[in-house]
Design a protein around this motif. Structure first.
Motif, PDB file in Angstrom:
ATOM      1  N   GLU B 506       0.842  -1.198  -0.026  1.00 20.86           N
ATOM      2  CA  GLU B 506       0.053  -0.033   0.084  1.00 20.86           C
ATOM      3  C   GLU B 506       0.860   1.123   0.053  1.00 20.86           C
ATOM      4  O   GLU B 506       0.489   2.352  -0.159  1.00 20.86           O
ATOM      5  CB  GLU B 506      -0.942   0.165   1.109  1.00 20.86           C
ATOM      6  CG  GLU B 506      -0.337  -0.126   2.558  1.00 20.86           C
ATOM      7  CD  GLU B 506      -0.207  -1.518   2.885  1.00 20.86           C
ATOM      8  OE1 GLU B 506      -0.146  -2.692   2.187  1.00 20.86           O
ATOM      9  OE2 GLU B 506      -0.470  -1.817   4.091  1.00 20.86           O
ATOM     10  N   ASN B 510       4.251   2.551  -7.391  1.00 25.98           N
ATOM     11  CA  ASN B 510       3.058   2.060  -8.033  1.00 25.98           C
ATOM     12  C   ASN B 510       2.302   0.918  -7.496  1.00 25.98           C
ATOM     13  O   ASN B 510       2.341  -0.173  -7.765  1.00 25.98           O
ATOM     14  CB  ASN B 510       3.726   1.464  -9.437  1.00 25.98           C
ATOM     15  CG  ASN B 510       4.482   2.659  -9.955  1.00 25.98           C
ATOM     16  OD1 ASN B 510       3.919   3.626 -10.315  1.00 25.98           O
ATOM     17  ND2 ASN B 510       5.756   2.412 -10.341  1.00 25.98           N
ATOM     18  N   SER B 511       1.532   1.328  -6.395  1.00 26.33           N
ATOM     19  CA  SER B 511       0.912   0.285  -5.784  1.00 26.33           C
ATOM     20  C   SER B 511      -0.355  -0.253  -6.582  1.00 26.33           C
ATOM     21  O   SER B 511      -1.099   0.513  -7.184  1.00 26.33           O
ATOM     22  CB  SER B 511       0.185   1.060  -4.763  1.00 26.33           C
ATOM     23  OG  SER B 511      -0.605   0.156  -3.869  1.00 26.33           O
ATOM     24  N   PRO B 512      -0.358  -1.577  -6.626  1.00 24.08           N
ATOM     25  CA  PRO B 512      -1.618  -2.141  -7.346  1.00 24.08           C
ATOM     26  C   PRO B 512      -3.108  -1.733  -6.694  1.00 24.08           C
ATOM     27  O   PRO B 512      -3.975  -2.134  -7.104  1.00 24.08           O
ATOM     28  CB  PRO B 512      -1.257  -3.528  -7.296  1.00 24.08           C
ATOM     29  CG  PRO B 512      -0.259  -3.811  -6.113  1.00 24.08           C
ATOM     30  CD  PRO B 512       0.290  -2.508  -5.731  1.00 24.08           C
ATOM     31  N   HIS B 514      -4.401   0.959  -5.538  1.00 22.98           N
ATOM     32  CA  HIS B 514      -5.237   2.247  -5.995  1.00 22.98           C
ATOM     33  C   HIS B 514      -5.713   2.802  -4.893  1.00 22.98           C
ATOM     34  O   HIS B 514      -7.188   3.006  -4.810  1.00 22.98           O
ATOM     35  CB  HIS B 514      -6.132   1.844  -7.214  1.00 22.98           C
ATOM     36  CG  HIS B 514      -5.436   1.255  -8.272  1.00 22.98           C
ATOM     37  ND1 HIS B 514      -4.525   2.139  -8.963  1.00 22.98           N
ATOM     38  CD2 HIS B 514      -5.535   0.306  -8.801  1.00 22.98           C
ATOM     39  CE1 HIS B 514      -4.061   1.359  -9.854  1.00 22.98           C
ATOM     40  NE2 HIS B 514      -4.445   0.228  -9.945  1.00 22.98           N
ATOM     41  N   GLN B 525      -5.729  10.205  -5.094  1.00 16.87           N
ATOM     42  CA  GLN B 525      -6.314   8.971  -5.742  1.00 16.87           C
ATOM     43  C   GLN B 525      -5.294   8.393  -6.715  1.00 16.87           C
ATOM     44  O   GLN B 525      -5.371   8.732  -7.611  1.00 16.87           O
ATOM     45  CB  GLN B 525      -7.616   9.069  -6.159  1.00 16.87           C
ATOM     46  CG  GLN B 525      -8.474   7.728  -6.480  1.00 16.87           C
ATOM     47  CD  GLN B 525      -8.640   6.927  -5.301  1.00 16.87           C
ATOM     48  OE1 GLN B 525      -9.363   7.529  -4.338  1.00 16.87           O
ATOM     49  NE2 GLN B 525      -8.210   5.647  -5.261  1.00 16.87           N
ATOM     50  N   HIS B 526      -4.633   7.279  -6.040  1.00 20.21           N
ATOM     51  CA  HIS B 526      -3.558   6.626  -6.786  1.00 20.21           C
ATOM     52  C   HIS B 526      -4.216   5.828  -7.845  1.00 20.21           C
ATOM     53  O   HIS B 526      -5.143   5.017  -7.694  1.00 20.21           O
ATOM     54  CB  HIS B 526      -2.682   5.784  -5.972  1.00 20.21           C
ATOM     55  CG  HIS B 526      -1.266   5.705  -6.536  1.00 20.21           C
ATOM     56  ND1 HIS B 526      -0.949   4.376  -7.110  1.00 20.21           N
ATOM     57  CD2 HIS B 526      -0.158   6.408  -6.574  1.00 20.21           C
ATOM     58  CE1 HIS B 526       0.211   4.456  -7.543  1.00 20.21           C
ATOM     59  NE2 HIS B 526       0.715   5.618  -7.256  1.00 20.21           N
TER      60      HIS B 526
END
Lengths: 526, 526
Positions: B506, B510-512, B514, B525-526
């Motif tokens: 987290e 580049n966290s998967p 989001h 908001q990623h």
């Protein structure tokens, strides 16, 4: 500004009638003017009554008013100019550069909290709209925000005469939350406290806030300190200091008819783990940099690296040799007070006399009053495990290396450590698997984990944690540095089916504040 | 599913060897099979050891795995079908409709927490990127997330055999946070507890989680309850029950070598303020609706309205007459246990015998075992102020009206009340200024304020607060109902200059996942 030796109670100044104290300039050993008389129960009562009277008005200020008050405090502190710096240098024995840096940090912290107040994220505004047609039962309209706990007692810390003292992090975050503050000033730097306190007092006046938003008392821990924590109008406590001091406040707070939270930052030895590949690659460099962190500020940091864990062997020998060389050239440094020096020397003595502990290096001898000589000790993992006294913090530039048979032993030692503010890994790519195995152990025990740095130096920012499981702090769910520190002084309140005119601005449908709010659990930028 | 009378320790079942208890069916007075033997210190030890062993694995599960586990618990509960409902009805004396509603709430709560886990907002992910060129010092890369505290001891509550018990709100929020749970089941509904516990145990197995994620013990408070709170591997406590019980747990928790947070929801009399215009407009309707809230569930709610404040005069007479009429038709209702009935009757007796208190109405006489007769009392503000005993909660359908000279007196009484879960305003538009004057007082004293509703009925949602200042709860900074309840079991950890491969998912660039994260203090908001 002429120092008066008076306490600040709301808008007034008042000379304490209890046994007066003078600051000792630790660099010269001389007592400084003026004398600061201590407060009595009557002054505690008066300050708390004013704080309580100010609470509802202060917490009802707009975000902009409160932010601007914090900025005014910062401005007033800066306007004290050199007088503040010189007094703090004289009272603490800390070098001028450090005090200037600390002032910048203190002022920056106030301004950061002003920004936090304006952003309003700390309000954690939540709206669950009514569902009148829901079956089997309709849902009411529910809105939630965070409100301040009430007046907060803040204890000035000896080792940060500005940043953890009268106008320091606890005060800034409590004021940001909407809590009036009553400070018990630390007797090691009363003049610095008076100057900073008068800056806050002036800001209260300029911003036309109720006078009880800020008071500052001098005096004995048993009267003023315990008196503040026991007063029913005080709703939370911020403290940085010794474990004994913090635990005494926790006991008083828990024994009140209405127990209150104590945020005491108490003791930590901040283990540093030297992983094998890092030691192979750069044992000497690590040894030298470690000594830099150990001796910084005469070792008088909560995050001072007081414990080092490494695998025995030639790499550790190289580390010790490099550290011994660096330490051998480290001048003795002036400590904050004669009392702190004495406690440090007793701690060093205790380590020196411990049966399975060897002194492997020491700093230069003192050449002035109140100077502490740095010291580095070594023992093995079994001896460390056998003597719980070796885990006690020695406040100052002393550290203990634990020689481990292998990295598994390092992990075993870590698993048994008390709660800590920080843990540090010195590692290379090849150490990743060792680090991965250590991480869960460290996460359970500390508030901040560093890779290839040193724990001294605590950034004031949004992601910082300066906290950790007991006994590093009284409440491991919190941080005393960084913007999350505001959360210590808040609690949630829910408003059910409120007419718009009674809702706080931040919870109205058409709030002029444009906050990020949770609507039905989803973040919505209004 | 045949009830066995066994405790659940990890994946195993075990008959307790201490003095067995049987549930009493309060509607018939008969003891029910099977007998439930109590646990010993050895079982406490075993359950805590398993919970501790499971902790690192469980907290490392992905958000999806943990969410799906909570949903599996919900599913398993539903699959118990009518057996669960019937047993809970028999053990609690609560009507079938209420138990079915409570099951829906319990299952809904687990599913809501599954959604909360997936959303990941509770992680409060924060990133302050490195500023290598900053002067005078560079800033390191700092990342923060919330991690679970550790194994949690949960105490089942008598009055919600499903929603505040084995698989209730405390368990759901602790499991959502990543904390293993050891439940002390309430001896009033052991069969319901066994069924619910076996549902959780089955879900642990199906989701292939370590067995120690969940255990459930029966037994004495002095052995199992205190033993759990004193165990060093337990890191937090969730409790709903009496003030004496909660305070005893707080004392034990504070006296540990490592004190831990106790979230005890203890006692509240939930004042209802009847403002003048509302009384003028609809005194009768308010009286009738108030009695509905007072007698719901035999008055056995933490949020039962046990105190009513109104201005003396003809409107109050109308309110009392309407309430008396409604109460006079209210059947006696079966209470949860003979012990709760006895305590209720003693409380009513105490109010009846208080010198300045008059009984103004009562419900119908009992016509079965374990039934409580509702009662409404009245006193004046001065008499209320003079007798602190009148503020004590009487758990059941009893309430006390305070006759005030004017709304200023209502506010004075409010100002002296202890901390409460809720306060309610009955008001019309013309009452807005009175309400505005009351609000700051109420905000300081309660967790939820309602307008023109009644406090019974607690929505499980994002904005709910079921908490409040001491003694309504042990920790007014928290809620035990609603999604914010997860925060009770979390603490922040900061990662400084971590290589990406060691960072939790987290917190990676580049966290998967989001997630919404705070980057340099700004929501992104990623």
């Amino acid at each position: 500004m002429a120092l008066t030796g008076e306490m600040l109670i709301g808008a007034t100044r008042l000379r304490g009638t209890e046994r007066p104290v003078r600051a000792i300039n630790p660099s010269t050993g001389e007592a400084m003017e003026p004398a600061y008389g201590g407060g009595t129960a009557a002054e505690v009562e008066r300050a708390c009554a004013l704080a309580w009277a100010a609470f509802d008005t202060y917490r009802a200020t707009t975000l902009e008013q409160r932010a601007s008050f914090l900025e005014t405090v910062a401005q007033e502190l800066m306007e004290l100019g050199d007088e503040l710096v010189e007094r703090a240098v004289a009272e603490s024995g800390l070098p001028r550069g450090r005090i200037e840096g600390e002032r910048a940090r203190t002022v920056g912290q106030l301004r950061l909290f002003a920004q936090v107040v304006r952003d309003g994220l700390w309000l954690d505004a939540r709206i669950d709209p009514a569902l009148p047609d829901r079956k089997p039962l309709p849902r009411p309209d529910l809105r939630q925000r965070q409100i301040p706990l009430g007046p907060v007692a803040v204890f000035g810390a000896s080792n940060f005469p500005l940043a953890f003292s009268v106008a320091g992090g606890d005060t800034a975050s409590a004021l940001a939350a909407g809590c009036p503050v009553v400070v018990k000033a630390h007797s090691a730097h009363p003049g610095t406290s008076e100057l900073a306190g008068r800056a806050v007092q002036a800001a209260v006046r300029k911003c036309e806030l109720p006078e009880g938003v800020f008071s500052m008392l001098f005096g004995a821990g048993s009267v003023v300190g315990q008196g503040l924590v026991a007063d029913p109008r005080i709703k939370a406590v911020g403290f940085t200091g010794s474990r004994a001091g913090g635990v005494a406040l926790m006991k008083t707070a828990a024994a009140r008819p209405e127990p209150i939270p104590v945020y005491a930052e108490m003791s930590s030895i901040n283990p540093v783990f030297l992983l094998p590949a890092a030691m192979k690659a750069r044992a000497e460099a690590i040894g030298k940099a470690f000594v830099g962190s150990l001796t910084m500020g005469a070792g008088q940091f909560c995050t001072n690296p007081g414990l080092v864990l490494a695998v025995e062997g030639p790499e550790l020998d190289r580390f010790v040799a490099a550290a011994a060389e660096a330490l051998g050239a480290a001048p003795a440094a002036t400590m904050l007070t004669p009392g702190i020096l004495k406690a440090y020397q007793e701690g060093v003595e205790r380590l020196s006399n411990a049966p399975k502990v060897q002194k492997v290096a020491e700093g230069l001898l003192h050449n002035g009053p109140t100077q502490g000589q740095a010291a580095l000790f070594m023992t093995d993992a079994a001896s460390f495990a056998a003597d719980p006294g070796l885990e006690e913090e020695v406040f100052g530039a002393a550290s203990l290396i634990i020689r481990c048979q292998d990295t598994g032993t390092m992990r075993d030692v870590a698993e048994k450590l008390e709660g800590q503010l920080t843990a540090t890994l010195q590692m290379e790519k090849e150490d990743v698997e060792e680090a991965r195995a250590l991480l869960p152990v460290l996460e359970r025990r500390v508030g901040r984990i560093l890779v290839n740095g040193y724990p001294t130096g605590v950034e004031v920012s949004h992601a910082m944690v300066h906290g950790g499981p007991y006994p590093s702090t009284a409440d491991g769910r919190s941080t005393s540095v960084g913007t999350l520190a505001i959360r210590r002084f808040l609690r949630p309140v829910c408003y059910q089916d409120f007419p718009a005119e009674l809702l706080p601005e931040e919870l109205r449908d058409n709030s002029p504040l444009h906050l990020l709010r949770l609507e039905d659990g989803k973040p919505v930028q209004h």
